[in-house]
Write a protein that holds these residues in place. Structure first.
Motif, PDB file in Angstrom:
ATOM      1  N   ARG A  11       0.837  -1.209   0.000  1.00  0.00           N
ATOM      2  CA  ARG A  11       0.000   0.000   0.000  1.00  0.00           C
ATOM      3  C   ARG A  11       0.869   1.255   0.000  1.00  0.00           C
ATOM      4  O   ARG A  11       0.603   2.221  -0.722  1.00  0.00           O
ATOM      5  CB  ARG A  11      -0.921  -0.006   1.220  1.00  0.00           C
ATOM      6  CG  ARG A  11      -1.808   1.235   1.329  1.00  0.00           C
ATOM      7  CD  ARG A  11      -2.698   1.153   2.549  1.00  0.00           C
ATOM      8  NE  ARG A  11      -1.940   1.102   3.785  1.00  0.00           N
ATOM      9  CZ  ARG A  11      -1.408   2.181   4.379  1.00  0.00           C
ATOM     10  NH1 ARG A  11      -1.556   3.386   3.824  1.00  0.00           N
ATOM     11  NH2 ARG A  11      -0.735   2.051   5.502  1.00  0.00           N
ATOM     12  N   ALA A  12       1.924   1.223   0.790  1.00  0.00           N
ATOM     13  CA  ALA A  12       2.845   2.362   0.844  1.00  0.00           C
ATOM     14  C   ALA A  12       3.530   2.577  -0.496  1.00  0.00           C
ATOM     15  O   ALA A  12       3.768   3.722  -0.909  1.00  0.00           O
ATOM     16  CB  ALA A  12       3.882   2.137   1.944  1.00  0.00           C
ATOM     17  N   GLU A  15       1.341   4.626  -2.655  1.00  0.00           N
ATOM     18  CA  GLU A  15       1.343   6.029  -2.250  1.00  0.00           C
ATOM     19  C   GLU A  15       2.623   6.722  -2.699  1.00  0.00           C
ATOM     20  O   GLU A  15       2.598   7.903  -3.086  1.00  0.00           O
ATOM     21  CB  GLU A  15       1.183   6.135  -0.731  1.00  0.00           C
ATOM     22  CG  GLU A  15      -0.170   5.672  -0.220  1.00  0.00           C
ATOM     23  CD  GLU A  15      -0.362   5.975   1.253  1.00  0.00           C
ATOM     24  OE1 GLU A  15       0.169   7.015   1.715  1.00  0.00           O
ATOM     25  OE2 GLU A  15      -1.024   5.192   1.955  1.00  0.00           O
ATOM     26  N   ASP A  18       2.267   7.506  -6.427  1.00  0.00           N
ATOM     27  CA  ASP A  18       1.403   8.668  -6.634  1.00  0.00           C
ATOM     28  C   ASP A  18       2.124   9.956  -6.243  1.00  0.00           C
ATOM     29  O   ASP A  18       1.969  10.992  -6.906  1.00  0.00           O
ATOM     30  CB  ASP A  18       0.116   8.517  -5.815  1.00  0.00           C
ATOM     31  CG  ASP A  18      -0.734   7.342  -6.282  1.00  0.00           C
ATOM     32  OD1 ASP A  18      -0.553   6.909  -7.440  1.00  0.00           O
ATOM     33  OD2 ASP A  18      -1.569   6.854  -5.488  1.00  0.00           O
ATOM     34  N   TYR A  19       2.901   9.911  -5.191  1.00  0.00           N
ATOM     35  CA  TYR A  19       3.641  11.090  -4.723  1.00  0.00           C
ATOM     36  C   TYR A  19       4.662  11.545  -5.762  1.00  0.00           C
ATOM     37  O   TYR A  19       4.819  12.740  -6.024  1.00  0.00           O
ATOM     38  CB  TYR A  19       4.336  10.758  -3.401  1.00  0.00           C
ATOM     39  CG  TYR A  19       5.331  11.795  -2.941  1.00  0.00           C
ATOM     40  CD1 TYR A  19       4.901  12.986  -2.359  1.00  0.00           C
ATOM     41  CD2 TYR A  19       6.699  11.574  -3.067  1.00  0.00           C
ATOM     42  CE1 TYR A  19       5.819  13.935  -1.922  1.00  0.00           C
ATOM     43  CE2 TYR A  19       7.618  12.513  -2.638  1.00  0.00           C
ATOM     44  CZ  TYR A  19       7.178  13.691  -2.063  1.00  0.00           C
ATOM     45  OH  TYR A  19       8.096  14.632  -1.642  1.00  0.00           O
ATOM     46  N   ALA A  25       2.018  17.920  -4.977  1.00  0.00           N
ATOM     47  CA  ALA A  25       2.106  16.995  -3.851  1.00  0.00           C
ATOM     48  C   ALA A  25       2.742  17.711  -2.670  1.00  0.00           C
ATOM     49  O   ALA A  25       3.683  18.493  -2.832  1.00  0.00           O
ATOM     50  CB  ALA A  25       2.925  15.758  -4.227  1.00  0.00           C
ATOM     51  N   LEU A  28       5.622  13.987   1.895  1.00  0.00           N
ATOM     52  CA  LEU A  28       5.292  12.569   1.945  1.00  0.00           C
ATOM     53  C   LEU A  28       5.160  12.133   3.403  1.00  0.00           C
ATOM     54  O   LEU A  28       6.135  12.167   4.162  1.00  0.00           O
ATOM     55  CB  LEU A  28       6.372  11.748   1.239  1.00  0.00           C
ATOM     56  CG  LEU A  28       6.153  10.236   1.193  1.00  0.00           C
ATOM     57  CD1 LEU A  28       4.912   9.913   0.375  1.00  0.00           C
ATOM     58  CD2 LEU A  28       7.367   9.540   0.601  1.00  0.00           C
ATOM     59  N   ILE A  30       3.543   8.904   5.172  1.00  0.00           N
ATOM     60  CA  ILE A  30       2.859   7.616   5.101  1.00  0.00           C
ATOM     61  C   ILE A  30       2.891   6.965   6.482  1.00  0.00           C
ATOM     62  O   ILE A  30       3.956   6.842   7.097  1.00  0.00           O
ATOM     63  CB  ILE A  30       3.536   6.687   4.075  1.00  0.00           C
ATOM     64  CG1 ILE A  30       3.528   7.339   2.679  1.00  0.00           C
ATOM     65  CG2 ILE A  30       2.840   5.334   4.036  1.00  0.00           C
ATOM     66  CD1 ILE A  30       4.237   6.522   1.629  1.00  0.00           C
TER      67      ILE A  30
END
Length: 213
Positions: A11-12, A15, A18-19, A25, A28, A30
């Motif tokens: 999942r990370a 992310e 996407d970042y 953005a 970051l 997470i």
């Protein structure tokens, strides 16, 4: 080693992707659940700062890529209007140059990827935030050096294959589409079809004696 379940790391990873690719953005940040069920930050302040540098580099590469594609398309249109053979020649030369450069880089990387990877970071970044500790920093645990070696090999191989295909197509066009040489005497003496399907008399080369009597 990381103390974080694989599902949380996957999942990370999404992310992070996407970042890096988003036009806008923030920082970051997470958070994941570790093996004990506690919610903790995935990255330290040092890792987060390094990821900001990585994002800036990725965004710059995107800009350079777009500018390069536009420049190549513009040049291709201009060359096609001028001469398709010139475009094929340029494509062949570009493919050969790409093969030589990437082949050389591949040999250097294969013979000493550690030093080549270190030199890349020294050139690409103006700080030492990229120097992380594999025993505690999750970023380097998620993306170890072996991962980058595999990715680099894949990119180089795919690019070499693309260059080979472009070079082969350009070379075939230049070889098979080579214009036939017609002697000047043949051009001067050939029959030329006139109006209504009648043929005109054969042309002969002028005799200089006709002009001096």
């Amino acid at each position: 080693m990381s103390g974080i379940p694989e599902s949380e790391l996957l999942r990370a990873n999404g992310e992070i992707r996407d970042y890096l690719t988003a036009e806008q953005a923030g920082e970051l940040a997470i958070k994941v659940q570790d093996d004990r069920g506690a919610t903790v930050p995935l990255f330290s302040a040092r890792e987060t700062a390094h990821m900001a540098d990585v994002r800036a580099l990725v965004q710059m590469l995107f800009t350079v890529q777009i500018a390069s594609v536009l420049a190549v398309l513009t040049l291709a249109v201009m060359i096609v209007i001028w001469s398709p053979r010139a475009l094929a020649t340029a494509a062949l030369c570009g493919a050969l140059l790409t093969g030589v450069l990437l082949g050389t880089a591949g040999v250097v990387a294969a013979s000493g990827f550690d030093s080549a990877w270190t030199e890349f970071h020294v050139v690409a970044f103006s700080n030492e935030l990229w120097q992380l500790d594999p025993s505690r920093d999750h970023l380097i645990q998620m993306y170890p050096e072996a991962f980058w070696l595999e990715i680099t090999t894949l990119i180089v191989t795919a690019t070499l294959l693309e260059a080979a295909l472009i070079g082969a197509a350009a070379g075939a066009y230049l070889l098979l589409g080579r214009p036939q040489h017609v002697p000047l005497r043949t051009l001067l003496t050939q029959e030329v079809a006139g109006p209504a399907g009648h043929s005109r008399p054969k042309l002969t080369a002028p005799n200089p004696r006709h002009y001096f009597r």
